[in-house]
Design an enzyme around this catalytic site. Structure first.
Site, PDB file in Angstrom:
ATOM      1  N   ARG A  70       0.812  -1.234   0.000  1.00 45.38           N
ATOM      2  CA  ARG A  70       0.000   0.000   0.000  1.00 45.38           C
ATOM      3  C   ARG A  70       0.835   1.270   0.000  1.00 45.38           C
ATOM      4  NH1 ARG A  70      -2.844  -3.134   2.633  1.00 45.38           N
ATOM      5  NH2 ARG A  70      -1.064  -4.527   2.804  1.00 45.38           N
ATOM      6  N   THR A  71       1.972   1.283   0.669  1.00 42.54           N
ATOM      7  CA  THR A  71       2.758   2.516   0.665  1.00 42.54           C
ATOM      8  C   THR A  71       3.303   2.767  -0.740  1.00 42.54           C
ATOM      9  OG1 THR A  71       3.385   1.999   2.931  1.00 42.54           O
ATOM     10  CG2 THR A  71       4.606   3.760   1.848  1.00 42.54           C
ATOM     11  N   LYS A  99      26.415  -4.989  -8.326  1.00 40.08           N
ATOM     12  CA  LYS A  99      27.815  -5.008  -8.785  1.00 40.08           C
ATOM     13  C   LYS A  99      28.753  -4.414  -7.754  1.00 40.08           C
ATOM     14  CE  LYS A  99      26.226  -3.116 -12.728  1.00 40.08           C
ATOM     15  NZ  LYS A  99      26.299  -2.385 -13.992  1.00 40.08           N
ATOM     16  N   ARG A 120      11.952   3.258   0.783  1.00 39.75           N
ATOM     17  CA  ARG A 120      11.710   2.340   1.903  1.00 39.75           C
ATOM     18  C   ARG A 120      12.914   1.411   1.991  1.00 39.75           C
ATOM     19  NH1 ARG A 120       6.531  -1.280   3.399  1.00 39.75           N
ATOM     20  NH2 ARG A 120       5.880   0.803   4.059  1.00 39.75           N
ATOM     21  N   HIS A 153       8.013   5.540  10.184  1.00 39.84           N
ATOM     22  CA  HIS A 153       7.153   5.466   8.986  1.00 39.84           C
ATOM     23  C   HIS A 153       6.288   6.730   9.039  1.00 39.84           C
ATOM     24  CE1 HIS A 153       4.995   4.034   5.652  1.00 39.84           C
ATOM     25  NE2 HIS A 153       4.635   2.825   6.060  1.00 39.84           N
TER      26      HIS A 153
HETATM   27  N1   CP Z   1       1.162   0.104   6.055  1.00 40.13           N
HETATM   28  C1   CP Z   1       2.161  -0.210   5.231  1.00 40.13           C
HETATM   29  O1   CP Z   1       3.274   0.361   5.306  1.00 40.13           O
HETATM   30  O2   CP Z   1       1.863  -1.178   4.325  1.00 40.13           O
HETATM   31  P1   CP Z   1       2.826  -1.752   3.200  1.00 40.13           P
HETATM   32  O3   CP Z   1       3.956  -2.459   3.908  1.00 40.13           O
HETATM   33  O4   CP Z   1       1.980  -2.655   2.375  1.00 40.13           O
HETATM   34  O5   CP Z   1       3.368  -0.587   2.421  1.00 40.13           O
END
Ligand code: CP
Length: 339
Positions: A70-71, A99, A120, A153
């Site tokens: 979702r993120t 590499k 991420r 997050h």
């Molecule tokens: N809530 C959330 O970060 O979901 P994802 O890991 O699917 O991005």
């Protein structure tokens, strides 16, 4: 579309989005209101065409080297909504890191081609390090932390605040409310980021319900105490969720277990919210979960009107649209009087 008067824009422009601690109460209120305003543009083809014109001259890289549904997709969709062209790397093994290139050099390379990096990573603190590195280059593109190890997050926390604000709007908002967070609170980055944001609200009480092994980390405990936030930690489940204005369920974060750890030795089943628990919750309780879920949140609860997690997920896309407009300083163009 009628003109909508936005609250005062925060005086400090957003440079990067690295930590929830960057946001104070006025900036959270501004973001929530901006998100509400942006959503009104979704109601017409002309409105969406206008949003898509705002940042059609920008490019973004989504560098996600830790799994995400979702993120990733909500940021990708948010970029499309404001016209940003997005490219992606979802596995460092497909980049020149394979590499032997350092992650720092890889990210600096992205900054040669794009105007924004949304990243991420399983590595706590990497986003801050990359932001500092790029700030010292001739092309210092902004970084958005889309999840950094068990650490932060921030945009999840922003969408959680937005969801709470909307869900509690007829009950005086977040001030004075009791929020119960359940699960792996030690390694759950959403809990860490959200708890820090909740410290901006008056009279909030936090209840942390977890197995003893997964209690909140010392730094968060210290920060909450320093901010004067009332909180309790308990290994009880039912008494913790009962009476709470909002229950924020989380899953066990066993992707951080070392191989040497005895996976599954903690009995997590006591911290599962099941349909049979619903009568113990307030009639107006806001049930949230950052998702993905496993067994800790019974799908039968999806039908309960108190379940807000699917809405929470969709809210994430709109909050991220608002963040993108703020980051590029076009949020002031969201309140056009006529479309
Ligand atoms: N809530 C959330 O970060 O979901 P994802 O890991 O699917 O991005």
């Amino acid at each position: 579309m009628d003109a909508i008067s936005l609250k005062q824009k925060p005086s400090t422009p957003l440079r990067h989005v690295l930590s929830s601690s960057q946001f104070d109460r006025p900036s959270l209120e501004y973001l929530c209101q901006l998100t509400n305003t942006i959503r009104r543009f979704d109601k017409s083809r002309e409105g969406l065409a206008y949003l898509a014109s705002l940042l059609s001259h920008k490019r973004a890289m989504l560098y996600f080297t830790q799994p995400s549904t979702r993120t990733f997709l909500s940021f990708h969709s948010a970029c499309q909504i404001v016209g940003i062209t997005a490219s992606e790397i979802r596995d460092a093994a497909t980049s020149s890191e394979r590499k032997g290139e350092s992650v720092e050099d890889s990210l600096r390379t992205f900054s040669s081609y794009v105007d924004l990096i949304i990243m991420r990573s399983p590595i706590a603190g990497l986003c801050d390090r990359i932001a500092a590195l790029l700030d010292a280059t001739p092309r210092p593109v902004p970084i958005i932390n889309a999840g950094s190890g068990p650490d932060e997050h921030p945009t999840q926390a922003l969408l959680d605040i937005y969801t709470l604000t909307r869900s509690l709007r007829t009950r005086g908002g977040i001030d004075g409310k009791t929020i119960c967070m359940v699960g792996d609170l030690k390694r759950g980055r959403t809990v860490r980021s959200l708890s820090r944001l909740l410290a901006n609200y008056q009279g909030v009480t936090l209840r942390f319900s977890s197995p003893p092994a997964f209690r909140i980390a010392d730094d968060l405990r210290r920060d909450l105490a320093a901010a004067g936030v009332a909180f309790v930690e308990t290994d009880e489940f039912l008494s913790a969720v009962a009476g709470a204005d909002a229950v924020y369920m989380t899953r066990i974060q066993d992707e951080y277990d070392l191989e040497a750890d005895a996976r599954g030795t903690v009995d997590y089943r006591r911290y599962h919210l099941r349909a049979e628990h619903l009568p113990a919750l307030r009639e107006d309780c806001v049930i949230m979960h950052p998702l993905p879920r496993r067994d800790e949140l019974d799908p039968e609860i999806d039908r309960d009107p108190r379940a807000k997690y699917w809405r929470q997920e969709r809210n994430g896309m709109w909050v991220r649209v608002a963040v993108l407009t703020m980051l590029f300083g076009v949020d002031n163009r969201v309140e056009l009087p006529e479309l």
